[in-house]
Design a protein around this motif. Structure first.
Motif, PDB file in Angstrom:
ATOM      1  N   THR A 106       9.038   5.234 -11.870  1.00 50.00           N
ATOM      2  CA  THR A 106       8.278   4.547 -12.923  1.00 50.00           C
ATOM      3  C   THR A 106       9.203   3.554 -13.609  1.00 50.00           C
ATOM      4  O   THR A 106      10.245   3.949 -14.136  1.00 50.00           O
ATOM      5  N   VAL A 107       8.826   2.296 -13.602  1.00 53.09           N
ATOM      6  CA  VAL A 107       9.727   1.230 -14.054  1.00 53.09           C
ATOM      7  C   VAL A 107       9.252   0.645 -15.382  1.00 53.09           C
ATOM      8  O   VAL A 107       8.065   0.323 -15.541  1.00 53.09           O
ATOM      9  N   GLU A 108      10.203   0.508 -16.304  1.00 52.09           N
ATOM     10  CA  GLU A 108       9.890  -0.128 -17.582  1.00 52.09           C
ATOM     11  C   GLU A 108       9.922  -1.641 -17.407  1.00 52.09           C
ATOM     12  O   GLU A 108      10.914  -2.213 -16.959  1.00 52.09           O
ATOM     13  N   LYS A 109       8.814  -2.292 -17.755  1.00 47.57           N
ATOM     14  CA  LYS A 109       8.713  -3.743 -17.608  1.00 47.57           C
ATOM     15  C   LYS A 109       9.265  -4.443 -18.854  1.00 47.57           C
ATOM     16  O   LYS A 109       9.552  -3.798 -19.873  1.00 47.57           O
ATOM     17  N   LEU A 110       9.399  -5.766 -18.770  1.00 41.46           N
ATOM     18  CA  LEU A 110      10.006  -6.526 -19.866  1.00 41.46           C
ATOM     19  C   LEU A 110       9.231  -6.388 -21.174  1.00 41.46           C
ATOM     20  O   LEU A 110       9.805  -6.427 -22.257  1.00 41.46           O
ATOM     21  N   ASP A 111       7.907  -6.210 -21.070  1.00 42.70           N
ATOM     22  CA  ASP A 111       7.100  -6.090 -22.293  1.00 42.70           C
ATOM     23  C   ASP A 111       7.083  -4.667 -22.856  1.00 42.70           C
ATOM     24  O   ASP A 111       6.378  -4.378 -23.830  1.00 42.70           O
ATOM     25  N   GLY A 112       7.872  -3.764 -22.229  1.00 42.36           N
ATOM     26  CA  GLY A 112       7.943  -2.389 -22.723  1.00 42.36           C
ATOM     27  C   GLY A 112       6.957  -1.442 -22.085  1.00 42.36           C
ATOM     28  O   GLY A 112       7.071  -0.220 -22.244  1.00 42.36           O
ATOM     29  N   SER A 113       5.973  -1.968 -21.373  1.00 44.65           N
ATOM     30  CA  SER A 113       5.005  -1.099 -20.689  1.00 44.65           C
ATOM     31  C   SER A 113       5.674  -0.482 -19.458  1.00 44.65           C
ATOM     32  O   SER A 113       6.724  -0.947 -18.992  1.00 44.65           O
ATOM     33  N   VAL A 114       5.058   0.558 -18.938  1.00 43.83           N
ATOM     34  CA  VAL A 114       5.642   1.286 -17.806  1.00 43.83           C
ATOM     35  C   VAL A 114       4.739   1.138 -16.584  1.00 43.83           C
ATOM     36  O   VAL A 114       3.547   1.456 -16.633  1.00 43.83           O
ATOM     37  N   ASP A 115       5.329   0.643 -15.500  1.00 46.49           N
ATOM     38  CA  ASP A 115       4.601   0.457 -14.243  1.00 46.49           C
ATOM     39  C   ASP A 115       4.648   1.771 -13.466  1.00 46.49           C
ATOM     40  O   ASP A 115       5.722   2.223 -13.054  1.00 46.49           O
ATOM     41  N   ILE A 116       3.481   2.393 -13.268  1.00 47.81           N
ATOM     42  CA  ILE A 116       3.449   3.687 -12.559  1.00 47.81           C
ATOM     43  C   ILE A 116       2.862   3.536 -11.160  1.00 47.81           C
ATOM     44  O   ILE A 116       2.509   4.538 -10.517  1.00 47.81           O
ATOM     45  N   SER A 117       2.767   2.311 -10.644  1.00 47.99           N
ATOM     46  CA  SER A 117       2.119   2.098  -9.341  1.00 47.99           C
ATOM     47  C   SER A 117       2.850   2.817  -8.210  1.00 47.99           C
ATOM     48  O   SER A 117       2.213   3.375  -7.305  1.00 47.99           O
ATOM     49  N   LYS A 118       4.192   2.825  -8.240  1.00 46.91           N
ATOM     50  CA  LYS A 118       4.941   3.528  -7.191  1.00 46.91           C
ATOM     51  C   LYS A 118       4.704   5.029  -7.287  1.00 46.91           C
ATOM     52  O   LYS A 118       4.564   5.714  -6.264  1.00 46.91           O
ATOM     53  N   ALA A 119       4.653   5.560  -8.506  1.00 42.03           N
ATOM     54  CA  ALA A 119       4.388   6.993  -8.698  1.00 42.03           C
ATOM     55  C   ALA A 119       3.014   7.360  -8.155  1.00 42.03           C
ATOM     56  O   ALA A 119       2.840   8.406  -7.510  1.00 42.03           O
ATOM     57  N   ILE A 120       2.021   6.511  -8.396  1.00 40.92           N
ATOM     58  CA  ILE A 120       0.669   6.753  -7.875  1.00 40.92           C
ATOM     59  C   ILE A 120       0.691   6.802  -6.358  1.00 40.92           C
ATOM     60  O   ILE A 120       0.119   7.706  -5.727  1.00 40.92           O
ATOM     61  N   ASN A 121       1.379   5.829  -5.759  1.00 35.38           N
ATOM     62  CA  ASN A 121       1.454   5.743  -4.306  1.00 35.38           C
ATOM     63  C   ASN A 121       2.088   6.993  -3.701  1.00 35.38           C
ATOM     64  O   ASN A 121       1.568   7.585  -2.744  1.00 35.38           O
ATOM     65  N   ILE A 122       3.201   7.431  -4.279  1.00 31.89           N
ATOM     66  CA  ILE A 122       3.901   8.612  -3.747  1.00 31.89           C
ATOM     67  C   ILE A 122       3.079   9.876  -3.979  1.00 31.89           C
ATOM     68  O   ILE A 122       3.008  10.758  -3.107  1.00 31.89           O
ATOM     69  N   ASN A 123       2.433   9.985  -5.138  1.00 33.24           N
ATOM     70  CA  ASN A 123       1.605  11.165  -5.401  1.00 33.24           C
ATOM     71  C   ASN A 123       0.463  11.269  -4.391  1.00 33.24           C
ATOM     72  O   ASN A 123       0.185  12.351  -3.865  1.00 33.24           O
ATOM     73  N   GLU A 124      -0.193  10.149  -4.116  1.00 29.02           N
ATOM     74  CA  GLU A 124      -1.279  10.169  -3.136  1.00 29.02           C
ATOM     75  C   GLU A 124      -0.761  10.596  -1.767  1.00 29.02           C
ATOM     76  O   GLU A 124      -1.436  11.334  -1.037  1.00 29.02           O
ATOM     77  N   GLN A 125       0.438  10.149  -1.405  1.00 33.13           N
ATOM     78  CA  GLN A 125       1.017  10.525  -0.115  1.00 33.13           C
ATOM     79  C   GLN A 125       1.314  12.028  -0.066  1.00 33.13           C
ATOM     80  O   GLN A 125       1.103  12.677   0.960  1.00 33.13           O
ATOM     81  N   PHE A 126       1.805  12.576  -1.189  1.00 33.05           N
ATOM     82  CA  PHE A 126       2.077  14.011  -1.211  1.00 33.05           C
ATOM     83  C   PHE A 126       0.777  14.818  -1.109  1.00 33.05           C
ATOM     84  O   PHE A 126       0.745  15.874  -0.470  1.00 33.05           O
ATOM     85  N   GLN A 127      -0.291  14.314  -1.709  1.00 31.08           N
ATOM     86  CA  GLN A 127      -1.583  15.001  -1.599  1.00 31.08           C
ATOM     87  C   GLN A 127      -2.047  15.067  -0.146  1.00 31.08           C
ATOM     88  O   GLN A 127      -2.707  16.025   0.268  1.00 31.08           O
ATOM     89  N   VAL A 128      -1.696  14.052   0.641  1.00 32.95           N
ATOM     90  CA  VAL A 128      -2.024  14.054   2.081  1.00 32.95           C
ATOM     91  C   VAL A 128      -1.274  15.191   2.775  1.00 32.95           C
ATOM     92  O   VAL A 128      -1.850  15.920   3.591  1.00 32.95           O
ATOM     93  N   SER A 129       0.014  15.359   2.445  1.00 31.70           N
ATOM     94  CA  SER A 129       0.783  16.473   3.015  1.00 31.70           C
ATOM     95  C   SER A 129       0.156  17.812   2.648  1.00 31.70           C
ATOM     96  O   SER A 129       0.007  18.700   3.496  1.00 31.70           O
ATOM     97  N   MET A 130      -0.231  17.967   1.377  1.00 25.70           N
ATOM     98  CA  MET A 130      -0.823  19.232   0.917  1.00 25.70           C
ATOM     99  C   MET A 130      -2.117  19.545   1.677  1.00 25.70           C
ATOM    100  O   MET A 130      -2.383  20.704   2.031  1.00 25.70           O
ATOM    101  N   GLN A 131      -2.910  18.516   1.946  1.00 23.54           N
ATOM    102  CA  GLN A 131      -4.159  18.728   2.677  1.00 23.54           C
ATOM    103  C   GLN A 131      -3.885  19.185   4.116  1.00 23.54           C
ATOM    104  O   GLN A 131      -4.545  20.090   4.625  1.00 23.54           O
ATOM    105  N   PHE A 132      -2.919  18.550   4.756  1.00 25.10           N
ATOM    106  CA  PHE A 132      -2.600  18.913   6.140  1.00 25.10           C
ATOM    107  C   PHE A 132      -2.031  20.326   6.217  1.00 25.10           C
ATOM    108  O   PHE A 132      -2.403  21.115   7.089  1.00 25.10           O
ATOM    109  N   TRP A 133      -1.132  20.665   5.287  1.00 27.23           N
ATOM    110  CA  TRP A 133      -0.589  22.024   5.277  1.00 27.23           C
ATOM    111  C   TRP A 133      -1.704  23.051   5.050  1.00 27.23           C
ATOM    112  O   TRP A 133      -1.701  24.132   5.665  1.00 27.23           O
TER     113      TRP A 133
END
Length: 509
Positions: A76-103
């Motif tokens: 999660t990256v802090e942007k210049l305006d102080g907001s936090v970009d969580i797009s990478k966290a969303i992407n990785i979480n969705e990928q982990f949910q795929v692993s959980m489904q397969f297991w």
């Protein structure tokens, strides 16, 4: 193209459908998926060590976090305006949910049993110190807790609440210290070594030929478009030749050399930057029982993302222990069992300028790694005391972690010789060979990554395979983020099947 049966050929050559190089979690996952999609295909595995999951997938060679981006601040990256970009966290979480489904599919289908042998429920926490970092953590919490993927996350800067959450970390701290944390109970501890061995036991029962102590020394394209592997039997010293229509190179850091030997254009201008690591481990029951979470802090200035300090509860062989680290270091080896010449021999005419550019760019990283190598155990304990003020030297031992090889390549965004952090698939244009490079989040997202391999390398089969893929991974083809109801279904069903629902063990157990 596929469905070729084994035939005896000259020079002890055999021809089969699929060859997997390396008996780690990636090959185990791809092999298991392909056996479900096309049971009649013949698969062979070559592993140079004596058992499955002995390198990067081994439970002592990684932190077993089950990377779902719940606690890793570098996602999660802090942007210049102080907001936090969580797009990478969303992407990785969705990928982990795929692993959980397969297991979950594997458990429901009785293909593997006893999920508690490889996955346990465990809170994931982020902890920061100092007012500036606390402000960042609050903003991160606000951005994530409003997202359906991260529901249930809590924030606190109340010392009494933090003492309840992380007593081992809070004991011995000044009363006025500025400290805060987030906590989410849906995290996990995953024993990827155990999972890998389970999957290979299953593959063996499906007549997959797994050859241990077999080293793939070379790989060449044949006139009919197949791949011929030169394989050395490390028991007998004999050299064998095996041919397949499709090859997956899942040999951890060793994949770099084999990708280069394949000669495919996609493997040009790519190099590897090896990073070694150490963990401190505590097995003393009265210390271990005071901590029950994975707690991630912030990386120091100049430290690489894979060196984010964290204090982890681990469940290995039904025993609970604590790990702290990782302490990064440098070794020219691409595998723990590799050669001191691995880095040198990976430099080729096509990637020499890429590697030199990376070397010039990453001088500060190199200096940091050298400093880490020089740390004494006492200095490492001093760093541990930033997490556990009362830590005692005699309670902790050093464990050498797995070797990680980060990808170096030329990119539009970063220019020549850009160091990549993450996992990357490199495949031939015709889909006949694919190699996995990179590191974390790696094993946690293995199912997503292997789906990527399947889509890239077998496009002609996807339409026919889609119903089975959806059976294995119900969310396949859909965005979890845009479907809160599907998120709830996935969370509920996977937690139930994997024994994570309502079984969060207390810190005192």
């Amino acid at each position: 193209m596929y469905g070729v049966r084994k035939v005896n050929m000259s020079n002890s050559e055999t021809k089969i459908d699929v060859i997997l190089i390396g008996a780690g979690v990636m090959s185990a996952t791809l092999g298991t998926m392909l056996k479900e999609l096309v049971p009649e295909w013949e698969i062979k595995v070559f592993e140079k060590l004596e058992n499955a999951g002995e390198e990067s997938s081994n439970e002592w060679n990684n932190a077993g976090t089950g990377h779902a981006a719940l606690c890793e601040l570098n996602y999660t990256v802090e942007k210049l305006d102080g907001s936090v970009d969580i797009s990478k966290a969303i992407n990785i979480n969705e990928q982990f949910q795929v692993s959980m489904q397969f297991w979950s599919y594997l458990v429901n289908s009785n293909l593997i049993r006893n999920p508690q042998d490889f996955i346990m429920p465990l809170p994931h926490m982020s902890m920061v110190q100092g007012e500036e970092n606390i402000t960042f953590l609050k903003r991160r919490f606000e951005a994530m807790s409003n997202n359906p993927l991260f529901q249930g996350m809590e924030f606190s800067d109340d010392p009494a609440k933090l003492m309840e959450w992380i007593p081992l970390i809070m004991q011995g701290r000044p009363a006025n210290e500025a400290i805060a944390a987030t906590k989410i109970d849906s995290g996990t501890d995953v024993n990827f070594g155990a999972l890998t061995r389970m999957l290979f036991d299953h593959l063996k029962s499906k007549n997959v030929d797994i050859k241990y102590k077999h080293s793939v020394d070379n790989i060449n394209r044949t006139s009919d478009g197949s791949w011929e592997l030169k394989v050395k039997n490390l028991h007998s010293g004999n050299v064998e030749r095996h041919t397949a229509k499709f090859v997956f190179v899942g040999g951890g850091g060793g994949s770099v050399h084999l990708l280069q030997k394949s000669g495919i254009p996609e493997g040009k201008h790519i190099g590897g930057f090896p990073v070694s690591g150490l963990f401190l481990v505590c097995n003393k029951p009265d210390v271990v029982e005071q901590h029950h979470a994975k707690v991630y802090g912030k990386a120091k200035v100049g430290a690489p993302p894979m060196s984010v300090p964290h204090l982890d509860t681990r469940f290995i062989d039904n025993k609970k222990s604590l790990l702290f680290g990782p302490f990064a270091g440098f070794s020219p080896k691409f595998l723990k069992t590799g050669s001191m010449f691995d880095l040198l021999t990976s430099i080729k005419p096509h990637n020499v300028f890429t590697m030199l550019a990376a070397g010039a760019k990453e001088m500060s990283l190199t200096k940091y790694l050298i400093q880490q190598v020089m740390l004494s155990k006492e200095k490492r304990i001093e760093e541990l005391r930033e997490f556990i003020p009362n830590a005692k030297l005699e309670d902790w031992d050093i464990v050498v972690a797995g070797q990680r090889v980060q990808v170096i390549k030329d990119t539009e965004a970063g220019g020549k010789g850009t160091l990549q952090f993450g996992t990357e698939v490199v495949s031939a244009a015709d889909g006949s060979i694919a190699a996995l490079l990179g590191a974390s989040p790696g094993a946690s997202t293995a199912v997503h990554v292997m789906l990527e391999v399947i889509n890239k390398c077998f496009p002609q089969h996807i339409e026919a395979w889609e119903p089975k893929i959806k059976e294995m991974i119900p969310s396949y083809g859909e965005s979890l983020l845009n479907n809160p109801e599907l998120i709830r279904e996935v969370h509920t069903s996977t937690a139930q099947t994997l024994g994570l629902a309502g079984k969060e063990t207390s810190k005192s157990e």
